[in-house]
Motif scaffolding. Structure first.
Motif, PDB file in Angstrom:
ATOM      1  N   THR A  98       0.796  -1.224   0.000  1.00 33.12           N
ATOM      2  CA  THR A  98       0.000   0.000   0.000  1.00 33.12           C
ATOM      3  C   THR A  98       0.833   1.280   0.000  1.00 33.12           C
ATOM      4  OG1 THR A  98      -0.187  -0.102   2.413  1.00 33.12           O
ATOM      5  CG2 THR A  98      -1.945  -1.152   1.119  1.00 33.12           C
ATOM      6  N   GLY A  99       2.154   1.154   0.088  1.00 34.06           N
ATOM      7  CA  GLY A  99       3.001   2.342   0.041  1.00 34.06           C
ATOM      8  C   GLY A  99       4.324   2.105   0.721  1.00 34.06           C
ATOM      9  N   GLY A 100       5.069   3.187   0.844  1.00 38.40           N
ATOM     10  CA  GLY A 100       6.375   3.095   1.463  1.00 38.40           C
ATOM     11  C   GLY A 100       6.985   4.455   1.690  1.00 38.40           C
ATOM     12  N   THR A 101       8.231   4.437   2.197  1.00 40.24           N
ATOM     13  CA  THR A 101       8.986   5.657   2.432  1.00 40.24           C
ATOM     14  C   THR A 101      10.378   5.495   1.842  1.00 40.24           C
ATOM     15  OG1 THR A 101       9.902   4.932   4.555  1.00 40.24           O
ATOM     16  CG2 THR A 101       7.751   6.048   4.611  1.00 40.24           C
ATOM     17  N   GLY A 102      11.119   6.594   1.756  1.00 37.60           N
ATOM     18  CA  GLY A 102      12.482   6.538   1.252  1.00 37.60           C
ATOM     19  C   GLY A 102      12.531   5.986  -0.161  1.00 37.60           C
ATOM     20  N   ARG A 103      13.404   5.015  -0.407  1.00 39.20           N
ATOM     21  CA  ARG A 103      13.551   4.389  -1.733  1.00 39.20           C
ATOM     22  C   ARG A 103      12.229   3.817  -2.224  1.00 39.20           C
ATOM     23  NH1 ARG A 103      13.789   2.323  -6.087  1.00 39.20           N
ATOM     24  NH2 ARG A 103      15.253   0.793  -6.882  1.00 39.20           N
ATOM     25  N   PHE A 104      11.334   3.484  -1.315  1.00 41.25           N
ATOM     26  CA  PHE A 104      10.065   2.831  -1.649  1.00 41.25           C
ATOM     27  C   PHE A 104       8.880   3.789  -1.555  1.00 41.25           C
ATOM     28  CE2 PHE A 104      12.997  -0.098   0.499  1.00 41.25           C
ATOM     29  CZ  PHE A 104      13.299  -0.924  -0.558  1.00 41.25           C
ATOM     30  N   GLN A 105       9.135   5.104  -1.621  1.00 42.79           N
ATOM     31  CA  GLN A 105       8.088   6.097  -1.381  1.00 42.79           C
ATOM     32  C   GLN A 105       6.890   5.994  -2.316  1.00 42.79           C
ATOM     33  OE1 GLN A 105       9.414  10.130  -1.954  1.00 42.79           O
ATOM     34  NE2 GLN A 105      10.780   9.539  -3.620  1.00 42.79           N
ATOM     35  N   ASN A 106       7.062   5.505  -3.513  1.00 39.07           N
ATOM     36  CA  ASN A 106       5.940   5.393  -4.446  1.00 39.07           C
ATOM     37  C   ASN A 106       5.556   3.940  -4.712  1.00 39.07           C
ATOM     38  OD1 ASN A 106       8.315   4.802  -5.874  1.00 39.07           O
ATOM     39  ND2 ASN A 106       7.443   5.483  -7.816  1.00 39.07           N
ATOM     40  N   ALA A 107       6.021   3.034  -3.863  1.00 40.48           N
ATOM     41  CA  ALA A 107       5.806   1.600  -4.104  1.00 40.48           C
ATOM     42  C   ALA A 107       4.334   1.213  -4.026  1.00 40.48           C
ATOM     43  CB  ALA A 107       6.607   0.772  -3.115  1.00 40.48           C
ATOM     44  N   ARG A 108       3.997   0.288  -4.872  1.00 36.49           N
ATOM     45  CA  ARG A 108       2.689  -0.373  -4.861  1.00 36.49           C
ATOM     46  C   ARG A 108       2.936  -1.757  -5.424  1.00 36.49           C
ATOM     47  NH1 ARG A 108       0.200  -0.050 -10.073  1.00 36.49           N
ATOM     48  NH2 ARG A 108       1.550   1.089 -11.515  1.00 36.49           N
ATOM     49  N   GLY A 109       1.978  -2.633  -5.316  1.00 37.00           N
ATOM     50  CA  GLY A 109       2.152  -3.979  -5.846  1.00 37.00           C
ATOM     51  C   GLY A 109       1.613  -5.036  -4.890  1.00 37.00           C
ATOM     52  N   GLN A 110       2.308  -6.161  -4.823  1.00 36.37           N
ATOM     53  CA  GLN A 110       1.810  -7.311  -4.062  1.00 36.37           C
ATOM     54  C   GLN A 110       2.966  -8.023  -3.358  1.00 36.37           C
ATOM     55  OE1 GLN A 110      -1.303  -9.812  -5.800  1.00 36.37           O
ATOM     56  NE2 GLN A 110       0.110 -11.538  -5.624  1.00 36.37           N
ATOM     57  N   ALA A 111       2.659  -8.566  -2.178  1.00 35.22           N
ATOM     58  CA  ALA A 111       3.598  -9.410  -1.441  1.00 35.22           C
ATOM     59  C   ALA A 111       3.028 -10.821  -1.419  1.00 35.22           C
ATOM     60  CB  ALA A 111       3.784  -8.888  -0.016  1.00 35.22           C
ATOM     61  N   ASP A 112       3.753 -11.777  -1.991  1.00 35.96           N
ATOM     62  CA  ASP A 112       3.361 -13.188  -1.942  1.00 35.96           C
ATOM     63  C   ASP A 112       4.078 -13.818  -0.761  1.00 35.96           C
ATOM     64  OD1 ASP A 112       1.928 -12.851  -4.296  1.00 35.96           O
ATOM     65  OD2 ASP A 112       3.591 -13.514  -5.558  1.00 35.96           O
ATOM     66  N   VAL A 113       3.329 -14.476   0.121  1.00 29.48           N
ATOM     67  CA  VAL A 113       3.905 -15.064   1.329  1.00 29.48           C
ATOM     68  C   VAL A 113       3.653 -16.565   1.320  1.00 29.48           C
ATOM     69  CG1 VAL A 113       3.900 -15.047   3.854  1.00 29.48           C
ATOM     70  CG2 VAL A 113       3.444 -12.930   2.595  1.00 29.48           C
ATOM     71  N   LYS A 114       4.710 -17.329   1.603  1.00 30.18           N
ATOM     72  CA  LYS A 114       4.603 -18.789   1.691  1.00 30.18           C
ATOM     73  C   LYS A 114       5.173 -19.229   3.028  1.00 30.18           C
ATOM     74  CE  LYS A 114       5.837 -23.152  -0.430  1.00 30.18           C
ATOM     75  NZ  LYS A 114       6.530 -23.835  -1.521  1.00 30.18           N
TER      76      LYS A 114
END
Length: 165
Positions: free
Chosen positions: A132-148
Motif C-alpha cells: 500500500t506504500g512506502g517511504t524513502g527508496r520505496f516512497q511510491n511503491a505499490r504492488g503485491q507481497a506473496d507469502v509462503k
C-alpha cells in the motif's frame, strides 16, 4: 511468519504468516544496487522471515482465541539469496476475523526505507498482501507481497515482493 498453530490453532498460524510479509526489511539488500530515491521500474525482492516474537492480545477475554483478538509479530528478515544477510525487520498486526481468516497489516523496515502491506489471509500455506506504500527508496511503491509459510522450526516464511512504480 510465525507458525503459531500449537498455541493459537490453525487460524492463528495463518495470522502469524502475515508477519513474514512485513519482514521485508531485508528487501534493502536485494535492491541495494538500484539508484534513485523511488521505484522507477518493476522490482522483485525475495526475503525470508524467521524467528522473532509473537504477542497474543486477548481482546475478548476468553479462554481461547476469538474474533477480534490480535497477534503482534516482530521478526528479523533476511535475503532469500543470502540467508545469513540481515535485510531488516518486519512488524505485523494480525486481527482474527473468523472462518480461519485474519486481517493483516505489516510494516517492513529496510535500509532504504519502509514498505507497508495489508490484506486478508485465509486458510492455507500461501497468501497475498497488497503493498500500500512506502517511504524513502520505496516512497511510491505499490504492488503485491506473496507469502509462503515454510515447514520446520523457526517460524520461517518466504516473502516475494512485486513492487511497481
Amino acid at each position: 511468519m510465525l507458525h503459531i498453530t500449537g498455541r493459537f490453532g490453525k487460524g492463528g498460524a495463518i495470522a502469524a504468516a502475515a508477519s513474514v510479509a512485513i519482514v521485508l526489511a531485508g528487501a534493502g539488500i536485494a535492491v541495494a544496487s538500484a539508484s534513485g530515491t523511488a521505484i522507477t521500474t518493476a522490482t522483485r525482492i525475495r526475503l525470508e522471515a524467521r524467528g522473532g516474537t509473537a504477542t497474543f492480545v486477548n481482546v475478548r477475554h476468553l479462554s481461547h482465541p476469538a474474533v477480534g483478538d490480535e497477534v503482534i509479530l516482530a521478526q528479523l528478515v533476511f535475503s532469500a539469496a543470502h540467508p545469513s544477510q540481515l535485510a531488516g525487520h518486519g512488524f505485523v498486526t494480525v486481527i482474527l476475523v473468523g472462518n480461519n481468516s485474519e486481517q493483516d497489516h505489516a510494516t517492513l523496515v529496510l535500509k532504504q526505507g519502509e514498505i507497508d502491506a495489508a490484506g486478508v489471509q485465509g486458510p492455507g500455506n500461501t497468501f497475498q498482501l497488497a503493498v500500500t506504500g512506502g517511504t524513502g527508496r520505496f516512497q511510491n511503491a505499490r504492488g503485491q507481497a506473496d507469502v509462503k509459510l515454510l515447514p520446520g522450526p523457526g517460524n520461517k516464511d518466504l516473502i516475494t515482493l512485486h513492487l511497481l512504480p
